[in-house]
Design an enzyme around this catalytic site. Structure first.
Site, short mmCIF file in Angstrom:
data_model
loop_
_atom_site.label_atom_id
_atom_site.label_comp_id
_atom_site.label_asym_id
_atom_site.label_seq_id
_atom_site.Cartn_x
_atom_site.Cartn_y
_atom_site.Cartn_z
N HIS A 1 38.39 18.57 -15.84
CA HIS A 1 37.90 17.27 -16.32
C HIS A 1 36.53 16.92 -15.73
O HIS A 1 35.85 16.04 -16.25
CB HIS A 1 38.91 16.17 -15.98
CG HIS A 1 40.15 16.24 -16.81
ND1 HIS A 1 40.37 15.42 -17.88
CD2 HIS A 1 41.23 17.06 -16.74
CE1 HIS A 1 41.55 15.72 -18.43
NE2 HIS A 1 42.08 16.71 -17.75
N ASP B 1 28.64 13.47 -14.50
CA ASP B 1 29.97 13.09 -14.97
C ASP B 1 30.47 14.16 -15.94
O ASP B 1 29.68 14.63 -16.78
CB ASP B 1 29.92 11.73 -15.70
CG ASP B 1 31.18 10.89 -15.48
OD1 ASP B 1 32.23 11.49 -15.20
OD2 ASP B 1 31.09 9.66 -15.60
C1 GDG Z 1 37.46 11.94 -15.04
C2 GDG Z 1 36.04 12.55 -15.10
C3 GDG Z 1 36.16 12.44 -17.60
C4 GDG Z 1 37.74 2.04 -15.19
N1 GDG Z 1 37.78 0.86 -14.54
C5 GDG Z 1 38.91 0.25 -14.95
C6 GDG Z 1 39.55 1.09 -15.86
N2 GDG Z 1 38.83 2.18 -15.98
C7 GDG Z 1 39.17 3.28 -16.91
C8 GDG Z 1 38.18 3.35 -18.04
C9 GDG Z 1 38.33 4.80 -18.47
C10 GDG Z 1 38.71 5.49 -17.16
O1 GDG Z 1 39.14 4.51 -16.24
C11 GDG Z 1 37.51 6.18 -16.53
O2 GDG Z 1 37.27 7.34 -17.22
P1 GDG Z 1 35.89 8.11 -17.04
O3 GDG Z 1 35.88 9.21 -18.02
O4 GDG Z 1 34.78 7.17 -17.27
O5 GDG Z 1 35.83 8.61 -15.53
P2 GDG Z 1 36.84 9.27 -14.41
O6 GDG Z 1 37.88 8.33 -13.99
O7 GDG Z 1 35.94 9.73 -13.32
O8 GDG Z 1 37.52 10.51 -15.15
C12 GDG Z 1 35.33 12.09 -16.36
C13 GDG Z 1 37.59 11.97 -17.45
O9 GDG Z 1 38.17 12.44 -16.22
C14 GDG Z 1 38.48 12.46 -18.60
O10 GDG Z 1 38.44 13.85 -18.74
O11 GDG Z 1 35.58 11.80 -18.72
O12 GDG Z 1 34.06 12.71 -16.46
O13 GDG Z 1 35.29 12.18 -13.95
O14 GDG Z 1 39.38 4.95 -19.38
O15 GDG Z 1 38.52 2.42 -19.02
N3 GDG Z 1 40.72 0.77 -16.47
C15 GDG Z 1 41.26 -0.43 -16.16
N4 GDG Z 1 40.68 -1.30 -15.29
C16 GDG Z 1 39.51 -1.01 -14.67
O16 GDG Z 1 39.00 -1.82 -13.88
N5 GDG Z 1 42.42 -0.78 -16.74
#
Ligand code: GDG
Length: 477
Positions: free
Chosen positions: A157, A365
């Site tokens: 990921h 990312d």
């Molecule tokens: C890893 C990889 C890859 C964030 N703050 C809150 C919240 N979130 C949720 C967002 C989103 C998720 O968390 C974050 O996803 P990301 O993709 O932006 O980043 P990572 O957590 O680092 O994920 C990344 C991912 O895996 C999937 O393969 O895209 O590159 O690093 O869904 O909405 N959710 C809630 N409250 C928050 O304050 N409920």
């Protein structure tokens, strides 16, 4: 048709609405095949024996949830130490933050061996196993050593760093060999795939053996990029829900005279949040018309607080936001609202929709799902603008976003200004193209593409079962 077995560090109960897109998509496939989801229970047992942990089984409809406890020593070495203190920073190109303590690696191996030991008795001969992320790179090698011959796939990921950076991880050769125990290894982007292929060639003498196929260590590995997506339908449904509508209305009313920009991240040093605050400060300094008007809401949900680098980024952010509000704000206007809390998932679409700019500035990312969630939440008639770091996997797909280099603070500030000033017709055209691409490459497609590469007959069986269920649901009983 066989059964799908998903293995990830943490599992999510697919029945719970807070689970998120990935859990929803995997949950759907698991329900179709009557699957098994295996991972760490989240429990840390003080005084437990290293390399040992109880197994818990729980039935969630047709899905079995299997979890293992970890003792404190294993947790600290495997999770906080090697996974998040070595692999996470190194794979995000941050060798300066990696702590290459040899004991961490011992714990990483120990826990992967423990997981394999607990998983083997649960596996059936025709299972298809899908392992997720950097915590579990050696799991297939451990399963193979225990005699498992099932098809096993792995999805990374996070980014795959260039060979010269990966080579700085003392165990890089061992990790590369471990990846060749899988049948399929998936990456987020073509860039990541290219880095892996180059490293496998240089350090392991891997040879191409067909389209997407590499041969090394006497094994053939299918390596490809599978960009992950979100569940657009689920997110739109959330957006129509009561809590999202309330969040939208409250925010819009409160900021009726202001223009909102939004950032939503786990509080992580890879997400470029300090750079974002600095760019916003630069925007206010060089485009004073935005003073008393533009407001940046930054939600930074607490994450991995036991790892030292995370405490430092928190302090830095508090300092930056405090200085910005102190220098520019007045009684009626706070330029930045920094929220160090997790906001309920059901409210997020409303907040995204209330903001006319989504600011996504990671230094690196794997994909970045927030970018996609922001687009999916917009009102198509009056959509906001996505400002997106060129160092995210999402940037490879989302060409109609405004690209930024987050290290270039002045340049990012100018792009924010461009986003704030963008005419409606251009916003609509960009949003339309972005939404179409996000919908086309949603999480269901990602799941189906990966499983097809892992085991075509299994994926066909799955598609057939889904069609039959749909038909049954549509036909009058
Ligand atoms: C890893 C990889 C890859 C964030 N703050 C809150 C919240 N979130 C949720 C967002 C989103 C998720 O968390 C974050 O996803 P990301 O993709 O932006 O980043 P990572 O957590 O680092 O994920 C990344 C991912 O895996 C999937 O393969 O895209 O590159 O690093 O869904 O909405 N959710 C809630 N409250 C928050 O304050 N409920």
């Amino acid at each position: 048709m066989g059964r799908l077995v998903v293995v990830s560090n943490r599992i999510a109960d697919p029945r719970k609405p807070a689970a998120g897109g990935l859990a929803v998509a995997l949950g759907e496939v698991l329900r179709n095949t009557g699957g098994l989801w295996f991972g760490w229970s989240g429990a840390i047992v003080d005084g437990g024996t290293p390399g040992d942990g109880d197994l818990h089984l729980q039935q969630a409809g047709p899905v079995t949830l299997a979890t293992v406890d970890l003792c404190r020593e294993d947790h600290d070495a495997y999770y906080a130490g090697y996974s998040n203190g070595v692999l996470w920073p190194a794979f995000h190109y941050r060798l300066d933050l990696a702590d290459f303590d040899g004991q961490y690696f011992d714990g990483y191996r120990r826990v992967n061996r423990l997981f394999a030991r607990r998983l083997v008795p649960l596996l059936r001969p025709d299972d298809v196993v899908w392992v997720h992320d950097y915590h579990l790179i050696p799991l297939a090698a451990e399963l193979r050593a225990a005699g498992c011959s099932q098809r096993i796939g792995f999805f990374l990921h996070i980014p795959m760093p260039p060979s010269q950076i990966f080579a700085a991880v003392p165990q890089h050769e061992w990790l590369t060999r471990a990846l060749f125990a899988y049948d399929v290894v998936g990456f987020q982007s073509r860039t990541d795939l290219g880095h892996f292929v180059e490293h496998a060639r240089c350090s392991a003498g891997a040879k191409p053996a067909g389209e997407h196929v590499l041969e090394a260590f006497g094994r053939r590995l299918h390596a490809r990029s599978f960009p992950i997506g979100i569940d657009v339908d689920e997110f739109e449904r959330l957006g129509r829900g009561k809590e999202a509508r309330e969040a939208f209305l409250t925010t819009r009313t409160e900021y009726a005279r202001r223009r909102l920009l939004i950032g939503v991240d786990r509080l992580d040093y890879t997400k470029g949040i300090p750079q974002r605050i600095r760019a916003f400060r630069e925007l206010l300094a060089h485009h004073p018309a935005n003073r008393h008007s533009a407001t940046l809401i930054q939600i930074a949900s607490p994450s991995r607080e036991s790892v030292e680098a995370y405490a430092e980024i928190r302090e830095e952010l508090e300092r930056l936001c405090g200085a910005l509000n102190g220098d520019f704000g007045d009684l009626g206007w706070m330029p930045v609202r920094y929220i160090h809390r997790t906001v309920a998932r059901r409210r997020l679409p409303g907040l995204y929709r209330a903001a006319c700019v989504g600011v996504i500035t990671p230094l690196r990312d794997g994909m970045n799902l927030v970018a996609k969630e922001y687009v999916a939440s917009q009102d198509a008639a009056d959509p906001g603008v996505l400002v997106l770091s060129r160092f995210t996997g999402a940037a490879e797909q989302l060409a109609e976003a405004l690209p930024v280099n987050p290290y270039d603070i002045r340049g990012t500030a100018e792009t924010l200004q461009q986003a704030l000033a963008m005419p409606l017709a251009e916003r609509q055209a960009r949003h339309d193209a972005l939404l179409r691409r996000i919908r086309e490459h949603d999480v269901h497609r990602w799941c189906a593409d990966f499983l097809e590469a892992l085991d075509e007959p299994f994926a066909e069986g799955l598609a057939h079962a889904r069609r039959q269920r749909r038909r049954a649901a549509l036909s009058p009983s």
